[in-house]
Motif scaffolding. Structure first.
Motif, PDB file in Angstrom:
ATOM      1  N   SER A 286       0.842  -1.199   0.000  1.00 16.18           N
ATOM      2  CA  SER A 286       0.000   0.000   0.000  1.00 16.18           C
ATOM      3  C   SER A 286       0.874   1.245   0.000  1.00 16.18           C
ATOM      4  CB  SER A 286      -0.911   0.022   1.229  1.00 16.18           C
ATOM      5  OG  SER A 286      -0.138   0.232   2.403  1.00 16.18           O
ATOM      6  N   VAL A 287       0.288   2.347  -0.431  1.00 17.50           N
ATOM      7  CA  VAL A 287       0.995   3.639  -0.382  1.00 17.50           C
ATOM      8  C   VAL A 287       1.365   3.961   1.058  1.00 17.50           C
ATOM      9  CG1 VAL A 287       0.727   6.131  -0.716  1.00 17.50           C
ATOM     10  CG2 VAL A 287      -0.016   4.565  -2.493  1.00 17.50           C
ATOM     11  N   GLU A 288       0.440   3.707   1.980  1.00 17.43           N
ATOM     12  CA  GLU A 288       0.698   4.010   3.398  1.00 17.43           C
ATOM     13  C   GLU A 288       1.880   3.197   3.918  1.00 17.43           C
ATOM     14  OE1 GLU A 288      -3.172   4.969   2.028  1.00 17.43           O
ATOM     15  OE2 GLU A 288      -2.373   2.944   2.231  1.00 17.43           O
TER      16      GLU A 288
ATOM     17  N   ARG B  85       3.121  10.578  -5.852  1.00 21.08           N
ATOM     18  CA  ARG B  85       3.171   9.171  -5.436  1.00 21.08           C
ATOM     19  C   ARG B  85       1.812   8.547  -5.734  1.00 21.08           C
ATOM     20  NH1 ARG B  85       6.212   7.183  -0.373  1.00 21.08           N
ATOM     21  NH2 ARG B  85       7.078   5.516  -1.608  1.00 21.08           N
ATOM     22  N   THR B  86       1.817   7.492  -6.571  1.00 24.77           N
ATOM     23  CA  THR B  86       0.606   6.746  -6.875  1.00 24.77           C
ATOM     24  C   THR B  86       0.950   5.265  -6.849  1.00 24.77           C
ATOM     25  OG1 THR B  86       0.999   6.835  -9.263  1.00 24.77           O
ATOM     26  CG2 THR B  86      -0.374   8.579  -8.320  1.00 24.77           C
ATOM     27  N   MET B  87      -0.082   4.442  -6.595  1.00 19.14           N
ATOM     28  CA  MET B  87       0.173   3.010  -6.518  1.00 19.14           C
ATOM     29  C   MET B  87      -1.114   2.241  -6.774  1.00 19.14           C
ATOM     30  SD  MET B  87       1.896   1.053  -3.320  1.00 19.14           S
ATOM     31  CE  MET B  87       2.364  -0.645  -3.385  1.00 19.14           C
ATOM     32  N   ASP B  88      -1.034   1.285  -7.709  1.00 19.76           N
ATOM     33  CA  ASP B  88      -2.108   0.331  -7.973  1.00 19.76           C
ATOM     34  C   ASP B  88      -1.481  -1.047  -7.795  1.00 19.76           C
ATOM     35  OD1 ASP B  88      -4.128  -1.309  -8.915  1.00 19.76           O
ATOM     36  OD2 ASP B  88      -4.002  -0.606 -10.987  1.00 19.76           O
ATOM     37  N   PHE B  89      -1.593  -1.578  -6.580  1.00 21.32           N
ATOM     38  CA  PHE B  89      -0.924  -2.832  -6.223  1.00 21.32           C
ATOM     39  C   PHE B  89      -1.754  -4.019  -6.689  1.00 21.32           C
ATOM     40  CE2 PHE B  89       0.466  -6.135  -3.153  1.00 21.32           C
ATOM     41  CZ  PHE B  89       1.808  -6.158  -3.490  1.00 21.32           C
ATOM     42  N   THR B  90      -1.763  -4.228  -8.006  1.00 18.26           N
ATOM     43  CA  THR B  90      -2.419  -5.360  -8.643  1.00 18.26           C
ATOM     44  C   THR B  90      -1.510  -5.836  -9.773  1.00 18.26           C
ATOM     45  OG1 THR B  90      -3.583  -3.939 -10.224  1.00 18.26           O
ATOM     46  CG2 THR B  90      -4.756  -4.490  -8.175  1.00 18.26           C
TER      47      THR B  90
ATOM     48  N   PHE C 175       4.129  -7.447 -12.149  1.00 19.69           N
ATOM     49  CA  PHE C 175       3.923  -8.609 -13.010  1.00 19.69           C
ATOM     50  C   PHE C 175       3.488  -9.854 -12.251  1.00 19.69           C
ATOM     51  CE2 PHE C 175       6.465  -5.859 -15.639  1.00 19.69           C
ATOM     52  CZ  PHE C 175       5.834  -5.979 -16.858  1.00 19.69           C
ATOM     53  N   ASP C 176       3.810  -9.940 -10.971  1.00 13.81           N
ATOM     54  CA  ASP C 176       3.455 -11.123 -10.191  1.00 13.81           C
ATOM     55  C   ASP C 176       3.286 -10.707  -8.741  1.00 13.81           C
ATOM     56  OD1 ASP C 176       3.115 -14.051  -9.970  1.00 13.81           O
ATOM     57  OD2 ASP C 176       4.977 -13.984  -8.824  1.00 13.81           O
ATOM     58  N   ILE C 177       2.148 -11.057  -8.166  1.00  9.50           N
ATOM     59  CA  ILE C 177       1.893 -10.795  -6.748  1.00  9.50           C
ATOM     60  C   ILE C 177       1.244 -12.048  -6.167  1.00  9.50           C
ATOM     61  CG2 ILE C 177       0.625  -9.424  -5.054  1.00  9.50           C
ATOM     62  CD1 ILE C 177       0.631  -7.115  -7.132  1.00  9.50           C
TER      63      ILE C 177
ATOM     64  N   GLU D 156       3.848 -13.900  -0.063  1.00  4.31           N
ATOM     65  CA  GLU D 156       4.933 -14.751  -0.537  1.00  4.31           C
ATOM     66  C   GLU D 156       5.892 -14.105  -1.543  1.00  4.31           C
ATOM     67  OE1 GLU D 156       3.727 -18.650  -1.837  1.00  4.31           O
ATOM     68  OE2 GLU D 156       2.054 -18.655  -0.428  1.00  4.31           O
ATOM     69  N   ARG D 157       5.345 -13.375  -2.543  1.00  2.00           N
ATOM     70  CA  ARG D 157       6.242 -12.906  -3.612  1.00  2.00           C
ATOM     71  C   ARG D 157       5.649 -11.690  -4.326  1.00  2.00           C
ATOM     72  NH1 ARG D 157       6.952 -17.534  -7.216  1.00  2.00           N
ATOM     73  NH2 ARG D 157       5.074 -16.851  -8.269  1.00  2.00           N
ATOM     74  N   ILE D 158       6.560 -10.789  -4.745  1.00  2.00           N
ATOM     75  CA  ILE D 158       6.221  -9.650  -5.601  1.00  2.00           C
ATOM     76  C   ILE D 158       7.305  -9.564  -6.668  1.00  2.00           C
ATOM     77  CG2 ILE D 158       5.935  -7.142  -5.751  1.00  2.00           C
ATOM     78  CD1 ILE D 158       5.279  -7.202  -2.702  1.00  2.00           C
ATOM     79  N   VAL D 159       6.882  -9.403  -7.926  1.00  2.00           N
ATOM     80  CA  VAL D 159       7.826  -9.180  -9.019  1.00  2.00           C
ATOM     81  C   VAL D 159       7.342  -7.958  -9.790  1.00  2.00           C
ATOM     82  CG1 VAL D 159       8.896 -10.109 -11.115  1.00  2.00           C
ATOM     83  CG2 VAL D 159       8.320 -11.655  -9.213  1.00  2.00           C
ATOM     84  N   TYR D 160       8.235  -6.987  -9.974  1.00  2.00           N
ATOM     85  CA  TYR D 160       7.902  -5.839 -10.809  1.00  2.00           C
ATOM     86  C   TYR D 160       9.111  -5.409 -11.624  1.00  2.00           C
ATOM     87  CZ  TYR D 160       9.738  -2.849  -6.928  1.00  2.00           C
ATOM     88  OH  TYR D 160      10.494  -2.263  -5.948  1.00  2.00           O
ATOM     89  N   ALA D 161       8.824  -4.732 -12.720  1.00  2.00           N
ATOM     90  CA  ALA D 161       9.865  -4.109 -13.535  1.00  2.00           C
ATOM     91  C   ALA D 161       9.713  -2.609 -13.358  1.00  2.00           C
ATOM     92  CB  ALA D 161       9.697  -4.492 -15.002  1.00  2.00           C
ATOM     93  N   TYR D 162      10.849  -1.920 -13.330  1.00  2.00           N
ATOM     94  CA  TYR D 162      10.771  -0.465 -13.155  1.00  2.00           C
ATOM     95  C   TYR D 162      11.864   0.245 -13.913  1.00  2.00           C
ATOM     96  CZ  TYR D 162      14.580  -0.443  -9.669  1.00  2.00           C
ATOM     97  OH  TYR D 162      15.787  -0.556  -9.024  1.00  2.00           O
TER      98      TYR D 162
END
Length: 160
Positions: A37-39, A57-62, A86-88, A92-98
């Motif tokens: 979350s942003v918080e 600051r923005t975030m869509d955690f999906t 890309f993967d949540i 257990e796991r989070i994968v993102y590209a930035y």
């Protein structure tokens, strides 16, 4: 390793690193939640407030969602972090590209993987990053040092 072409004067330097932290009294879900979350991220995923101000600051955690963090250093330098998830797998796991930008100039594109595992009564965080550093921004370890600093801030947030 740097690959450079003479026709365009473009270059790419690649880097890979892993950071691990163990938390004796924090669950893997609690560590995961600090990312979700942003918080939560506002508690640790920033530069020092006396040196840097958040501009956006923005975030869509999906999966497929985006995260953006833009800030201005007291020197006037503007940094931008733009990620796509890309993967949540909750807890257990989070994968993102930035990609990262300095004053609008793209300096890198990275793949970041965060794993959250049980370790005794606590949790283990494993972060692995694979980066492509662009057009003369030969990282020489500064991304890893910066990431270690951010993970240290996460540790203080979780244990504080």
């Amino acid at each position: 390793m740097t690959v450079q072409t003479t026709e365009t004067n473009r270059s790419v330097a690649h880097g890979v690193f892993t950071i691990e932290r163990t938390y004796a009294s924090v669950t893997p879900q609690r560590v995961f939640d600090a990312f979700a979350s942003v918080e939560g991220k506002h508690g640790w995923f920033t530069a020092p407030n006396d040196q840097w101000d958040i501009v956006e600051r923005t975030m869509d955690f999906t999966v497929g969602g985006r995260e953006r963090l833009k800030g201005r250093w007291k020197s006037g330098l503007v940094t931008e972090f733009d990620a796509t998830y890309f993967d949540i797998i909750p807890g257990e796991r989070i994968v993102y590209a930035y990609e990262m930008r300095l004053d609008g100039r793209k300096i890198s594109v990275s793949l970041a993987t965060f794993e959250f595992k049980r370790s005794g009564a606590g949790a283990k965080l494993i972060m692995t990053e694979q980066g492509a550093f662009l057009d003369g921004y030969d990282d020489n370890g500064s991304r890893e040092r910066g990431s270690r600093g951010i993970i240290d801030k996460l540790s203080a947030y979780l244990e504080g």
